[in-house]
Scaffold this motif. Sequence first.
Motif, PDB file in Angstrom:
ATOM      1  N   HIS B 383       0.842  -1.216   0.000  1.00 41.07           N
ATOM      2  CA  HIS B 383       0.000   0.000   0.000  1.00 41.07           C
ATOM      3  C   HIS B 383       0.866   1.250   0.000  1.00 41.07           C
ATOM      4  O   HIS B 383       0.566   2.225   0.683  1.00 41.07           O
ATOM      5  N   ALA B 384       1.960   1.208  -0.746  1.00 43.09           N
ATOM      6  CA  ALA B 384       2.864   2.344  -0.765  1.00 43.09           C
ATOM      7  C   ALA B 384       2.170   3.570  -1.351  1.00 43.09           C
ATOM      8  O   ALA B 384       2.468   4.707  -0.978  1.00 43.09           O
ATOM      9  N   ALA B 385       1.257   3.346  -2.255  1.00 42.15           N
ATOM     10  CA  ALA B 385       0.510   4.464  -2.825  1.00 42.15           C
ATOM     11  C   ALA B 385      -0.830   3.951  -3.294  1.00 42.15           C
ATOM     12  O   ALA B 385      -0.930   2.827  -3.780  1.00 42.15           O
ATOM     13  N   THR B 386      -1.841   4.741  -3.122  1.00 39.78           N
ATOM     14  CA  THR B 386      -3.154   4.339  -3.629  1.00 39.78           C
ATOM     15  C   THR B 386      -3.640   5.360  -4.645  1.00 39.78           C
ATOM     16  O   THR B 386      -3.273   6.543  -4.580  1.00 39.78           O
ATOM     17  N   PHE B 387      -4.403   4.923  -5.581  1.00 41.83           N
ATOM     18  CA  PHE B 387      -4.945   5.832  -6.592  1.00 41.83           C
ATOM     19  C   PHE B 387      -6.268   5.281  -7.083  1.00 41.83           C
ATOM     20  O   PHE B 387      -6.639   4.149  -6.790  1.00 41.83           O
ATOM     21  N   GLU B 388      -6.949   6.094  -7.823  1.00 42.64           N
ATOM     22  CA  GLU B 388      -8.247   5.692  -8.336  1.00 42.64           C
ATOM     23  C   GLU B 388      -8.273   5.880  -9.842  1.00 42.64           C
ATOM     24  O   GLU B 388      -7.784   6.896 -10.346  1.00 42.64           O
ATOM     25  N   VAL B 389      -8.801   4.889 -10.514  1.00 44.42           N
ATOM     26  CA  VAL B 389      -9.024   5.063 -11.947  1.00 44.42           C
ATOM     27  C   VAL B 389     -10.458   5.544 -12.099  1.00 44.42           C
ATOM     28  O   VAL B 389     -11.383   4.932 -11.567  1.00 44.42           O
ATOM     29  N   ILE B 390     -10.600   6.694 -12.759  1.00 49.98           N
ATOM     30  CA  ILE B 390     -11.954   7.235 -12.921  1.00 49.98           C
ATOM     31  C   ILE B 390     -12.420   7.032 -14.352  1.00 49.98           C
ATOM     32  O   ILE B 390     -11.615   6.962 -15.280  1.00 49.98           O
ATOM     33  N   ASP B 391     -13.695   6.927 -14.470  1.00 48.99           N
ATOM     34  CA  ASP B 391     -14.279   6.658 -15.780  1.00 48.99           C
ATOM     35  C   ASP B 391     -14.011   7.832 -16.716  1.00 48.99           C
ATOM     36  O   ASP B 391     -14.076   8.998 -16.318  1.00 48.99           O
ATOM     37  N   ALA B 392     -13.672   7.520 -17.941  1.00 43.98           N
ATOM     38  CA  ALA B 392     -13.410   8.551 -18.936  1.00 43.98           C
ATOM     39  C   ALA B 392     -13.686   7.921 -20.287  1.00 43.98           C
ATOM     40  O   ALA B 392     -13.725   6.692 -20.399  1.00 43.98           O
ATOM     41  N   PRO B 393     -13.885   8.696 -21.297  1.00 44.32           N
ATOM     42  CA  PRO B 393     -14.097   8.101 -22.618  1.00 44.32           C
ATOM     43  C   PRO B 393     -12.920   7.201 -22.969  1.00 44.32           C
ATOM     44  O   PRO B 393     -11.763   7.591 -22.805  1.00 44.32           O
ATOM     45  N   PHE B 394     -13.234   6.000 -23.427  1.00 47.68           N
ATOM     46  CA  PHE B 394     -12.178   5.037 -23.719  1.00 47.68           C
ATOM     47  C   PHE B 394     -12.253   4.730 -25.210  1.00 47.68           C
ATOM     48  O   PHE B 394     -13.254   4.209 -25.702  1.00 47.68           O
ATOM     49  N   GLY B 395     -11.226   5.078 -25.957  1.00 50.06           N
ATOM     50  CA  GLY B 395     -11.310   5.020 -27.405  1.00 50.06           C
ATOM     51  C   GLY B 395     -12.402   6.001 -27.817  1.00 50.06           C
ATOM     52  O   GLY B 395     -12.392   7.152 -27.379  1.00 50.06           O
ATOM     53  N   HIS B 396     -13.371   5.490 -28.557  1.00 49.47           N
ATOM     54  CA  HIS B 396     -14.497   6.342 -28.903  1.00 49.47           C
ATOM     55  C   HIS B 396     -15.718   5.995 -28.076  1.00 49.47           C
ATOM     56  O   HIS B 396     -16.787   6.538 -28.267  1.00 49.47           O
ATOM     57  N   ASP B 397     -15.540   5.045 -27.160  1.00 53.35           N
ATOM     58  CA  ASP B 397     -16.668   4.564 -26.374  1.00 53.35           C
ATOM     59  C   ASP B 397     -17.012   5.564 -25.292  1.00 53.35           C
ATOM     60  O   ASP B 397     -16.143   6.022 -24.546  1.00 53.35           O
ATOM     61  N   ARG B 398     -18.265   5.912 -25.204  1.00 57.28           N
ATOM     62  CA  ARG B 398     -18.669   6.828 -24.148  1.00 57.28           C
ATOM     63  C   ARG B 398     -19.717   6.193 -23.235  1.00 57.28           C
ATOM     64  O   ARG B 398     -20.343   6.869 -22.451  1.00 57.28           O
ATOM     65  N   THR B 399     -19.909   4.887 -23.391  1.00 61.96           N
ATOM     66  CA  THR B 399     -20.982   4.270 -22.616  1.00 61.96           C
ATOM     67  C   THR B 399     -20.569   4.004 -21.169  1.00 61.96           C
ATOM     68  O   THR B 399     -21.401   3.872 -20.293  1.00 61.96           O
ATOM     69  N   GLY B 400     -19.276   3.915 -20.930  1.00 60.44           N
ATOM     70  CA  GLY B 400     -18.837   3.645 -19.564  1.00 60.44           C
ATOM     71  C   GLY B 400     -19.096   2.232 -19.126  1.00 60.44           C
ATOM     72  O   GLY B 400     -19.225   1.959 -17.946  1.00 60.44           O
ATOM     73  N   PHE B 401     -19.152   1.287 -20.072  1.00 63.19           N
ATOM     74  CA  PHE B 401     -19.391  -0.102 -19.708  1.00 63.19           C
ATOM     75  C   PHE B 401     -18.065  -0.870 -19.733  1.00 63.19           C
ATOM     76  O   PHE B 401     -17.464  -1.041 -20.772  1.00 63.19           O
ATOM     77  N   HIS B 402     -17.589  -1.276 -18.559  1.00 66.29           N
ATOM     78  CA  HIS B 402     -16.305  -1.984 -18.499  1.00 66.29           C
ATOM     79  C   HIS B 402     -16.433  -3.191 -17.591  1.00 66.29           C
ATOM     80  O   HIS B 402     -16.075  -3.144 -16.431  1.00 66.29           O
ATOM     81  N   ALA B 403     -16.965  -4.275 -18.102  1.00 66.72           N
ATOM     82  CA  ALA B 403     -17.009  -5.498 -17.294  1.00 66.72           C
ATOM     83  C   ALA B 403     -15.699  -6.230 -17.459  1.00 66.72           C
ATOM     84  O   ALA B 403     -15.166  -6.327 -18.558  1.00 66.72           O
ATOM     85  N   GLY B 404     -15.144  -6.697 -16.378  1.00 68.69           N
ATOM     86  CA  GLY B 404     -13.875  -7.423 -16.445  1.00 68.69           C
ATOM     87  C   GLY B 404     -12.835  -6.794 -15.559  1.00 68.69           C
ATOM     88  O   GLY B 404     -13.086  -5.788 -14.894  1.00 68.69           O
ATOM     89  N   VAL B 405     -11.650  -7.373 -15.537  1.00 71.11           N
ATOM     90  CA  VAL B 405     -10.592  -6.850 -14.676  1.00 71.11           C
ATOM     91  C   VAL B 405      -9.605  -5.974 -15.428  1.00 71.11           C
ATOM     92  O   VAL B 405      -8.741  -5.360 -14.834  1.00 71.11           O
TER      93      VAL B 405
END
Lengths: 316, 420
Positions: B383-405
């Motif tokens: 736990h040397a550092a923690t961060f958060e990945v926040i939702d953002a447009p991915f490629g051209h996708d704007r649906t915000g659907f990311h199932a999986g790891v």
Amino acid sequence: MRTAVFRFPFFRHRNAVPDPSTAAAASLSKPAAASSAADQWDEIIRPREHLLRVNFRELWDYRDLLALFVKRDIVTVYKQTILGPLWYFIQPILTTIVFSVVFGGIAGISTDGIPGPLFYLGGITIWNYFSDVFDRTAGTFTNNAAIFGKVYFPRLVVPVSVVISGLIRFFIQMGLFLSVLIWYAATGSPVRPGVWAVLSIWCVAVMAGLGLGLGILFTSLTTKYRDLRFLLTFAVQLLMYASPIIYPMSLLNESRRQMMWWNPVAHVVEWFRFGFTGTGLPSVGGLLYTSLFTAATLFAGIIVFNRTERTFMDTV
Amino acid sequence: MTTVIQFENLSKLYRLGTVGTGTLSHDLNRWWHRIRGKEDPYSVVGQINDRTSGRNSTEADREYVWALKDICLDVQQGEILGIIGRNGAGKSTLLKILSKITAPTRGVIRTRGRIASLLEVGTGFHPELTGRENIYLNGAILGMKRREITEQLDDIADFSGCSRYLDTPVKRYSSGMLVRLGFAVAAHLRCEILIVDEVLAVGDFEFQKACISRMEDIGQEGRTILLVSHNLSTITSLASRCCLLVQGEIAACGSPADVVARYTQLLSEQKAEFHGAIRSAAVRAVDGAGHPQMVPLGGAVRFTVEYETPEEPSAPVIGIGINTLSGERVLSVNSNQNPERLRLGRRGQVHCTIDQLPLPPGRYSATVILNEHGARDIDVVEHAATFEVIDAPFGHDRTGFHAGVCVAHSRWQTDEETIA
């Protein structure tokens, strides 16, 4: 990683609301129910059990498992071998040939007036059973750590199954020995099977008990002190040379014979050979000593084994 | 409601480090204390179970650790009790003691009813034996009678989906078939209490669904289930009550939703302790417009590690492992991926940039490892550092659907387009 792959997004959620009694139990409860139902527990797991508390009844409950372990041992040993169960015969025959050439032929050690192959085969048959049981039970904990670490069953099932599957192997080799005996008797060799052959049943029982007792004692100590494992092969070999397998007891001088008297295996081998061939120096006192020694070893072995099985997973 | 399992002050002491060295002297010492009627001298020095804070204590103190400490818990009939906690919090130890695989150091467990323990599927399978023979063997190991297995043989075979291969040695089975066969046997155990440890982590998706629904059935039959899982959503959907273990003690117990919330909060509060060669670690989003610890989805992230070693490391390797909050390693990078080996002085800063972080939105923590190439670790900070990945447009996708790891960019074409 694997668990993270699927998040089970569409499983039915339990819509049951926890009922009040469950909710009450949700707070860290002191064992209050103990007073009302103190005597109705089926099982109580404690840090230590009494030293002599060995649950033989439970062992009996697991007899189906015992049978399956025996079957597994017998069936799987020679899977994917060309000769299969023939190996049960080949092993003692080869050993007998080697002994006949090296000890009988080259070294010229006497075989008590009976044909060499018969002499060696007799010794090997009873000795093999002992060393087989000892050798395989001595690895009980280390060889089965994977199973023992995941499921509970009375651990004694495993070494006892070895005793039984070894017995089946013994009977096969016994058949070989008897055939050779009959052949020699029919061709007029000086062999005199006697009524004492009945005692061979006791001999086998003693070998089973001694092998099992020593084996489980050994495996219990090996879980902590691995050094013993390296001693095992050496110890078994040493014991064989200290027993009248390749030479008759009558070959020894008085002082050596007295030393050998303390070797419990020696008396069993002598009695076994005496029963079937009429040669050897069987001693009633010796067999009595051996039986007591076996009983004591078995008793100590079971106690130590029983204690070790409770925590060996932490040290193995 | 009757209590079917009762834990009373259950504790378990473990010895760390190399078992075997010095055991004889410890055993003699222990034995000497026992014959004088004194307490085990090594249980006194036993610390609470915390793998990260042991660094400033002395070597001797660290050798013994309480994996479980004074667990008191009543489990009622028909409950599905989930047990969660970080790796090493004592979950498996608890189940192992309950399964009689190892004995407790102190305390008592009282149980009522037949217990079936499922810490692994397919225990004792022998590769040379056929599927049928292994069903019998595995069932008997789990405590079933031959008659019980014979009665249910067809059901077990059907459930496993391996009916056609019952007379084939299991060494010819695929790993998936083996797991299914193992679970099929376990699912037909007749018991009042079922203990399950991470069994759901194996097998394919279809199989996992079958397991879950089977456990739901068992729960509805009024049988009691104790379930350990890292998968928090499994716990919240299955369990009727949940316990959180922290460093061998029960930190919370109650409704699954509450306890899981408490757990995730606890995980995000974990603070790193810099006692060794690694002095500090920081993480920041490279082109993040907002908060420095918020990385946009698929964006670049830079780690900065500050270190100081007593002597110049000859072949240093720095590794960064990224974990989810429940402690699963999802990604790791190390300085050996660089074209040339890292050269470090006695102290300084090292920067590591990951250009396109392939992680879906969520909170992550980084473990920093400094070691000599091919040698032991110089220092590890969790736990040397923690961060958060926040939702953002991915490629051209704007649906915000990311199932999986993880996430990945993808290109899509149709036949017409390629022909044209």
